[in-house]
Write a protein that holds these residues in place. Structure first.
Motif, mmCIF file in Angstrom:
data_model
loop_
_atom_site.group_PDB
_atom_site.id
_atom_site.type_symbol
_atom_site.label_atom_id
_atom_site.label_comp_id
_atom_site.label_asym_id
_atom_site.label_seq_id
_atom_site.Cartn_x
_atom_site.Cartn_y
_atom_site.Cartn_z
ATOM 1 N N GLY A 109 0.841 -1.209 0.000
ATOM 2 C CA GLY A 109 0.000 0.000 0.000
ATOM 3 C C GLY A 109 0.864 1.242 0.000
ATOM 4 N N GLY A 110 0.192 2.382 -0.182
ATOM 5 C CA GLY A 110 0.917 3.652 -0.117
ATOM 6 C C GLY A 110 1.160 4.068 1.339
ATOM 7 N N LYS A 111 0.227 3.725 2.197
ATOM 8 C CA LYS A 111 0.282 4.184 3.592
ATOM 9 C C LYS A 111 1.590 3.834 4.288
ATOM 10 C CE LYS A 111 -3.527 4.441 6.755
ATOM 11 N NZ LYS A 111 -4.625 3.665 7.386
ATOM 12 N N PHE A 135 -4.526 14.050 5.634
ATOM 13 C CA PHE A 135 -4.631 12.622 5.945
ATOM 14 C C PHE A 135 -4.168 12.428 7.397
ATOM 15 C CE2 PHE A 135 -3.097 8.124 4.883
ATOM 16 C CZ PHE A 135 -4.387 7.616 4.806
ATOM 17 N N TYR A 138 -0.498 11.282 9.048
ATOM 18 C CA TYR A 138 0.763 12.054 9.133
ATOM 19 C C TYR A 138 1.023 12.472 10.574
ATOM 20 C CZ TYR A 138 -0.442 13.013 4.164
ATOM 21 O OH TYR A 138 -0.818 12.924 2.854
ATOM 22 N N ASN A 186 -6.196 15.409 -0.280
ATOM 23 C CA ASN A 186 -7.299 14.868 0.493
ATOM 24 C C ASN A 186 -7.300 15.611 1.828
ATOM 25 O OD1 ASN A 186 -9.086 13.332 1.983
ATOM 26 N ND2 ASN A 186 -7.770 11.534 2.137
ATOM 27 N N ASP A 214 3.129 12.926 -1.151
ATOM 28 C CA ASP A 214 2.062 11.930 -1.145
ATOM 29 C C ASP A 214 1.233 12.151 -2.413
ATOM 30 O OD1 ASP A 214 -0.272 10.500 -0.855
ATOM 31 O OD2 ASP A 214 -0.391 10.811 1.308
ATOM 32 N N ALA A 216 -1.003 10.048 -3.834
ATOM 33 C CA ALA A 216 -2.023 8.990 -3.895
ATOM 34 C C ALA A 216 -3.042 9.235 -5.010
ATOM 35 C CB ALA A 216 -2.730 8.870 -2.549
ATOM 36 N N LEU A 242 5.141 8.950 -2.501
ATOM 37 C CA LEU A 242 4.222 7.878 -2.089
ATOM 38 C C LEU A 242 3.398 7.533 -3.322
ATOM 39 C CD1 LEU A 242 1.959 7.774 1.081
ATOM 40 C CD2 LEU A 242 1.027 7.290 -1.174
ATOM 41 N N THR A 244 0.752 4.693 -5.186
ATOM 42 C CA THR A 244 -0.197 3.632 -4.820
ATOM 43 C C THR A 244 -1.048 3.178 -6.001
ATOM 44 O OG1 THR A 244 -2.007 3.004 -3.346
ATOM 45 C CG2 THR A 244 -1.911 5.326 -3.973
ATOM 46 N N SER A 246 -3.952 1.866 -5.222
ATOM 47 C CA SER A 246 -5.275 1.794 -4.598
ATOM 48 C C SER A 246 -6.352 2.531 -5.365
ATOM 49 C CB SER A 246 -5.218 2.393 -3.187
ATOM 50 O OG SER A 246 -4.560 1.522 -2.309
ATOM 51 N N LYS A 247 -6.057 3.774 -5.728
ATOM 52 C CA LYS A 247 -7.124 4.636 -6.227
ATOM 53 C C LYS A 247 -7.268 4.512 -7.744
ATOM 54 C CE LYS A 247 -6.744 6.217 -1.956
ATOM 55 N NZ LYS A 247 -7.660 6.114 -0.856
ATOM 56 N N TYR A 333 -13.006 13.519 -3.834
ATOM 57 C CA TYR A 333 -13.626 14.157 -2.678
ATOM 58 C C TYR A 333 -14.172 15.533 -3.036
ATOM 59 C CZ TYR A 333 -10.594 10.706 -0.529
ATOM 60 O OH TYR A 333 -9.966 9.533 -0.210
HETATM 61 N N1 PLP Z 1 -2.433 9.242 1.189
HETATM 62 C C1 PLP Z 1 -3.630 9.811 1.086
HETATM 63 C C2 PLP Z 1 -3.719 11.274 0.947
HETATM 64 C C3 PLP Z 1 -4.784 9.029 1.106
HETATM 65 O O1 PLP Z 1 -5.987 9.616 0.998
HETATM 66 C C4 PLP Z 1 -4.657 7.631 1.241
HETATM 67 C C5 PLP Z 1 -5.862 6.779 1.320
HETATM 68 O O2 PLP Z 1 -6.964 7.200 1.525
HETATM 69 C C6 PLP Z 1 -3.367 7.089 1.327
HETATM 70 C C7 PLP Z 1 -2.271 7.918 1.311
HETATM 71 C C8 PLP Z 1 -3.106 5.626 1.505
HETATM 72 O O3 PLP Z 1 -3.697 4.821 0.580
HETATM 73 P P1 PLP Z 1 -3.194 3.325 0.359
HETATM 74 O O4 PLP Z 1 -2.482 2.870 1.564
HETATM 75 O O5 PLP Z 1 -4.436 2.536 0.102
HETATM 76 O O6 PLP Z 1 -2.293 3.367 -0.828
#
Ligand code: PLP
Length: 410
Positions: A109-111, A135, A138, A186, A214, A216, A242, A244, A246-247, A333
């Motif tokens: 994941g990115g997190k 987010f 942090y 975000n 970041d 994402a 970062l 990812t 995911s999105k 969002y």
């Molecule tokens: N960074 C931001 C700004 C996010 O909104 C998110 C997920 O909502 C992430 C990082 C982490 O996402 P993931 O771990 O799924 O890659």
């Protein structure tokens, strides 16, 4: 016999750092919404940044194939070569700078990149600038790992949001070492102009900072092109991206991402991988190779569907009395100013408004406070609506109810 919740040695107080560990309070909202749905209320889940859109079929098939082919063992700690190469190629093309596989550390994941960035670069007592609203992880991890979290604000400007770079500069002190930047932001959907990014790069150089970019939402956009601070002169040596899946590929639950940056940092990330998860799930990594090198129609369709949802959601919110909603070109969002609507309904604190709306309409969303504490001087009130988890019909239905709810108080 069941384990008693307070069982354990008397002297086993938790480590002091546990008291500094935050969380994502959005999951509390999610639990509350799920409990209401279980009791039979129709709930519209605008709270969570997850997608109800399936992962493209070619990616799913690649994972299944990899599993059948025995890609079920440990694999290199840094990630499999083909995936690191594919991520480097993707970022080189989109950022206009050259990355190679050695700049990429694959992560679940990115997190996880956030924590590894801080562990690699932040010493106890170092100050880290981070966005508030932002987010929530942090601030949580900066404090947990013994740093000092120094928030910077987003300010409303020209219908959208931007950073007050002068204010950021004033927040830099002798202990400031790191900056966390989530351009394509975000929750606000804000993105910096080319000129603002240049000014930020100057500031970063002047104060000799490391930056976590970041990104994402870098590829979740509905027009124009994303820009990265890391692309600017002098930034590549001091930025970690970062990255990812995911999105952009609707792969939130697969857990696949990467930290991308200077080799000496990436090597530390890889050593942290050895000490932690060993490696990211191998067959998921092969699916990631297909995501990046295979047919991109699935990814295009995801963004097209999100764009239709954005347009429907923004139009209804903006037409609601006491609500002003800017139309971002990125993220999934919306972050409307709802100060007037809160006054109209008499529900003037965030929790009573959120709960009142949920009770009366089934619309579940986050408030500004789910993204950090309000900063001095903040007078307007904001909510965050994630439109990634509902069809356009359900968005119309849910936000229509919210609009009627506010109109009844006019
Ligand atoms: N960074 C931001 C700004 C996010 O909104 C998110 C997920 O909502 C992430 C990082 C982490 O996402 P993931 O771990 O799924 O890659």
């Amino acid at each position: 016999m069941p384990l008693h919740p307070s069982a354990g040695p008397d002297h086993a107080a938790f480590a002091s750092r546990v008291a500094r560990l935050g969380t994502e309070t959005v999951f509390v909202v999610a639990d509350e919404a799920a409990a209401r749905a279980a009791r039979g209320q129709v709930v519209y889940p605008f709270h969570l940044g997850d997608l109800d859109i399936p992962t493209p079929g070619n990616i799913v098939e690649a994972a299944a194939r990899a599993m059948r082919d025995g890609k079920t063992t440990y694999c290199p700690n840094a990630g499999i070569g083909p995936l690191r190469e594919a991520i480097a190629a993707d970022l080189s093309a989109s950022h206009g700078v050259t990355f190679d596989a050695d700049n990429v550390s694959v992560q679940p994941g990115g997190k996880p990149v956030i924590g590894k960035f801080l562990l690699a670069l932040m010493d106890r007592g170092d100050e880290v600038l981070y966005p508030d609203p932002g987010f929530p992880i942090y601030g949580s991890l900066i404090e947990f790992f013994g740093g000092r979290a120094v928030p910077y604000a987003y300010v409303a400007e020209g219908g959208g949001f931007t950073l007050d770079l002068d204010e950021i500069e004033r927040s830099v002190g002798p202990a400031t070492r790191l900056l966390i930047l989530n351009d394509l932001h975000n929750p606000t959907g804000a993105e910096l102009s080319a000129r603002e990014l240049e000014r930020l790069a100057e500031l970063v150089l002047r104060h000799d900072l490391w930056v976590l970019c970041d990104e994402a939402y870098f590829d979740v956009r509905y027009g124009g092109a994303s820009r990265s601070l890391a692309s600017l002169p002098g930034m590549l040596e001091r930025c970690v991206i970062l990255y990812t899946f995911s999105k952009k590929y609707a792969m939130t639950g697969w857990r696949l991402g990467a930290g991308v940056g200077p080799r000496r940092i990436v090597e530390i990330f890889n050593r942290l991988n050895v000490n932690g998860e060993s490696c990211t799930n191998q067959f998921v990594q092969w699916a990631g190779v297909e995501a990046l090198t295979g047919d991109q129609n699935g990814a295009r369709e995801i963004v097209a569907r999100l764009e239709r949802r954005r347009d429907v959601a923004q139009a209804i919110l903006d037409a609601t009395p006491g609500v002003r909603c800017f139309l971002p070109a990125t993220t999934f969002y919306l972050y409307p100013d709802v100060t007037g609507a809160m006054e109209l309904t008499g529900l003037t604190d965030y929790e009573s408004f959120r709960r009142g709306v949920l009770e009366a309409t089934g619309v579940s969303m986050c408030t500004r406070l789910h993204f950090g504490p309000e900063l001095p001087g903040e007078t307007r009130r904001y909510l965050r609506f994630a439109y990634s988890g509902l069809s356009t019909e359900r968005i119309r239905d849910g936000l229509g109810r919210l609009k009627t709810f506010v109109e009844r108080h006019q």
